[in-house]
Design an enzyme around this catalytic site. Structure first.
Site, PDB file in Angstrom:
ATOM      1  N   ALA A  61      -6.240  -9.906  11.680  1.00 48.84           N
ATOM      2  CA  ALA A  61      -7.497  -9.905  10.937  1.00 48.84           C
ATOM      3  C   ALA A  61      -7.534  -8.630  10.110  1.00 48.84           C
ATOM      4  O   ALA A  61      -6.921  -7.618  10.488  1.00 48.84           O
ATOM      5  CB  ALA A  61      -8.667  -9.935  11.914  1.00 48.84           C
ATOM      6  N   GLY A  68      -4.725 -11.811  14.702  1.00 45.69           N
ATOM      7  CA  GLY A  68      -5.101 -13.088  14.094  1.00 45.69           C
ATOM      8  C   GLY A  68      -3.911 -13.842  13.516  1.00 45.69           C
ATOM      9  O   GLY A  68      -3.971 -15.068  13.379  1.00 45.69           O
TER      10      GLY A  68
HETATM   11  N1  COA Z   1      -5.834  -5.165   8.431  1.00 45.91           N
HETATM   12  C1  COA Z   1      -5.952  -4.499   7.277  1.00 45.91           C
HETATM   13  N2  COA Z   1      -4.918  -3.910   6.641  1.00 45.91           N
HETATM   14  C2  COA Z   1      -3.709  -4.009   7.227  1.00 45.91           C
HETATM   15  C3  COA Z   1      -3.511  -4.694   8.443  1.00 45.91           C
HETATM   16  C4  COA Z   1      -4.639  -5.290   9.053  1.00 45.91           C
HETATM   17  N3  COA Z   1      -4.554  -5.980  10.189  1.00 45.91           N
HETATM   18  N4  COA Z   1      -2.201  -4.603   8.779  1.00 45.91           N
HETATM   19  C5  COA Z   1      -1.608  -3.914   7.796  1.00 45.91           C
HETATM   20  N5  COA Z   1      -2.509  -3.548   6.858  1.00 45.91           N
HETATM   21  C6  COA Z   1      -2.273  -2.773   5.635  1.00 45.91           C
HETATM   22  C7  COA Z   1      -2.075  -1.297   5.924  1.00 45.91           C
HETATM   23  O1  COA Z   1      -3.322  -0.643   6.069  1.00 45.91           O
HETATM   24  C8  COA Z   1      -1.318  -0.870   4.701  1.00 45.91           C
HETATM   25  O2  COA Z   1      -2.235  -0.759   3.621  1.00 45.91           O
HETATM   26  P1  COA Z   1      -2.151   0.524   2.620  1.00 45.91           P
HETATM   27  O3  COA Z   1      -0.801   0.424   1.984  1.00 45.91           O
HETATM   28  O4  COA Z   1      -3.276   0.290   1.667  1.00 45.91           O
HETATM   29  O5  COA Z   1      -2.291   1.728   3.480  1.00 45.91           O
HETATM   30  C9  COA Z   1      -0.431  -2.062   4.396  1.00 45.91           C
HETATM   31  O6  COA Z   1      -1.051  -3.186   5.043  1.00 45.91           O
HETATM   32  C10 COA Z   1       0.984  -1.931   4.930  1.00 45.91           C
HETATM   33  O7  COA Z   1       0.898  -1.661   6.335  1.00 45.91           O
HETATM   34  P2  COA Z   1       1.579  -0.390   7.043  1.00 45.91           P
HETATM   35  O8  COA Z   1       0.813  -0.097   8.284  1.00 45.91           O
HETATM   36  O9  COA Z   1       1.724   0.718   6.067  1.00 45.91           O
HETATM   37  O10 COA Z   1       3.014  -0.985   7.390  1.00 45.91           O
HETATM   38  P3  COA Z   1       3.999  -0.496   8.555  1.00 45.91           P
HETATM   39  O11 COA Z   1       5.287  -1.151   8.293  1.00 45.91           O
HETATM   40  O12 COA Z   1       3.973   0.982   8.687  1.00 45.91           O
HETATM   41  O13 COA Z   1       3.362  -1.100   9.906  1.00 45.91           O
HETATM   42  C11 COA Z   1       2.343  -2.809  11.254  1.00 45.91           C
HETATM   43  C12 COA Z   1       3.305  -2.488  10.081  1.00 45.91           C
HETATM   44  C13 COA Z   1       2.165  -4.325  11.284  1.00 45.91           C
HETATM   45  C14 COA Z   1       2.960  -2.330  12.578  1.00 45.91           C
HETATM   46  C15 COA Z   1       0.982  -2.130  11.021  1.00 45.91           C
HETATM   47  O14 COA Z   1       0.545  -2.441   9.692  1.00 45.91           O
HETATM   48  C16 COA Z   1      -0.092  -2.532  11.967  1.00 45.91           C
HETATM   49  O15 COA Z   1      -0.098  -2.090  13.111  1.00 45.91           O
HETATM   50  N6  COA Z   1      -1.072  -3.335  11.506  1.00 45.91           N
HETATM   51  C17 COA Z   1      -2.227  -3.720  12.275  1.00 45.91           C
HETATM   52  C18 COA Z   1      -1.853  -4.724  13.321  1.00 45.91           C
HETATM   53  C19 COA Z   1      -3.063  -5.083  14.155  1.00 45.91           C
HETATM   54  O16 COA Z   1      -3.598  -4.282  14.880  1.00 45.91           O
HETATM   55  N7  COA Z   1      -3.486  -6.349  14.030  1.00 45.91           N
HETATM   56  C20 COA Z   1      -4.569  -6.853  14.797  1.00 45.91           C
HETATM   57  C21 COA Z   1      -5.836  -6.720  14.074  1.00 45.91           C
HETATM   58  S1  COA Z   1      -7.189  -7.340  15.042  1.00 45.91           S
END
Ligand code: COA
Length: 259
Positions: free
Chosen positions: A66, A111
């Protein structure tokens, strides 16, 4: 129909939906939810669509969850409404009478894992990663994840993933039965298309009935065995059942019409 957050194609009866926010790892914001809701209706209502694939844009993520930016400042009541809304849309996917499969091309977190689990089954690329990391945010999954993960991989494994927030890779997902196949990333969509092209040659009413009866296992308002009896009987009233049995007896390929 046009969508602001989805790319869609329809070829040979297969509707491919690509969630298209690659710079945000295809996170599910309000617009994506609205589009997915409408796309689920389109699948149901467009007779040219026989089956569907859901995948994510880019090479990194299916859906990374999400959209966390939309969580800020939600009250308890608003959070409950969001959870309910997500569940209703994912039920629509799960209860689609036409097969919908997830082609998981990278991160399927939160999500994203829940969306993949709402699909009828899942195929993963070898770089896919699955997890329910909500506990890291002080949350639990809200779009059916606690239920479907437990249904799909069993209580012990599900609870471990839910309370650790750990990710599993595609190989472990295959071992757990969370996905049906793992293929190299560049073969993922072709694999999904090959599987659905084969399924699309089968009788549509029987396909719909099989999905309905299998889903009844997990619906406590339904008696699954009674559902099976009804669907089995309904199939006998179809032209396709006559065509299928005649084709077998005449040693030819059946030509199903969905009637
Ligand atoms: N919601 C909003 N934005 C998200 C997102 C989410 N669930 N997951 C990734 N993004 C965004 C990041 O904020 C980033 O945006 P920015 O470039 O404007 O800063 C972009 O997507 C790329 O993500 P980034 O975190 O830089 O990539 P990464 O390779 O370092 O890490 C993940 C990848 C998937 C491990 C990490 O993005 C993550 O932990 N995301 C959240 C996962 C999560 O908790 N999901 C459950 C939500 S309830």
């Amino acid at each position: 129909m046009s969508y602001s957050t989805l790319l869609t194609t329809l070829e040979n009866g297969i509707f491919t939906i690509t969630i298209n926010r690659p710079d945000k790892l295809n996170a599910l914001n309000k617009d994506v939810f609205t589009d997915l809701d409408n796309a689920a209706d389109e699948i149901q209502n467009n007779p040219a669509i026989q089956s569907a694939i859901i995948t994510g844009a880019g090479s990194k993520a299916f859906v990374a969850g999400a959209d966390i930016t939309e969580f800020a400042g939600l009250s308890k009541a608003e959070a409950m409404a969001l959870s309910k809304k997500g569940q209703v849309i994912f039920f629509k996917i799960e209860n689609s009478s036409k097969p919908i499969i997830a082609a998981v091309n990278g991160f399927a977190l939160g999500g994203g894992c829940e969306l993949a689990m709402a699909c009828h089954f899942r195929i993963a690329s070898d770089n896919a990663k699955f997890g329910q990391p909500e506990v890291n945010l002080g949350l639990i999954p809200g779009y059916g994840g606690t239920q479907r993960l437990t249904q799909l991989i069993g209580k012990g494994r599900a609870i471990e993933l839910l309370i650790s927030g750990n990710m599993i890779d595609a190989t472990v997902a295959l071992q757990y039965g969370l996905v049906n196949y793992v293929v190299p990333a560049d073969e993922l969509l072709n694999k999904a298309i090959t599987i659905l092209s084969f399924i699309n040659t089968k009788a549509p009413i029987a396909i719909a009935g099989a999905i309905q009866a299998a889903n009844a296992v997990y619906d406590e308002t339904k008696d699954g065995y009674a559902t099976e009896i009804n669907v089995f009987g309904e199939c006998f009233a179809t032209e396709d059942m006559k065509e299928g049995t005649n084709a077998f007896l005449e040693k030819r390929k059946a030509n199903f019409k969905g009637k």
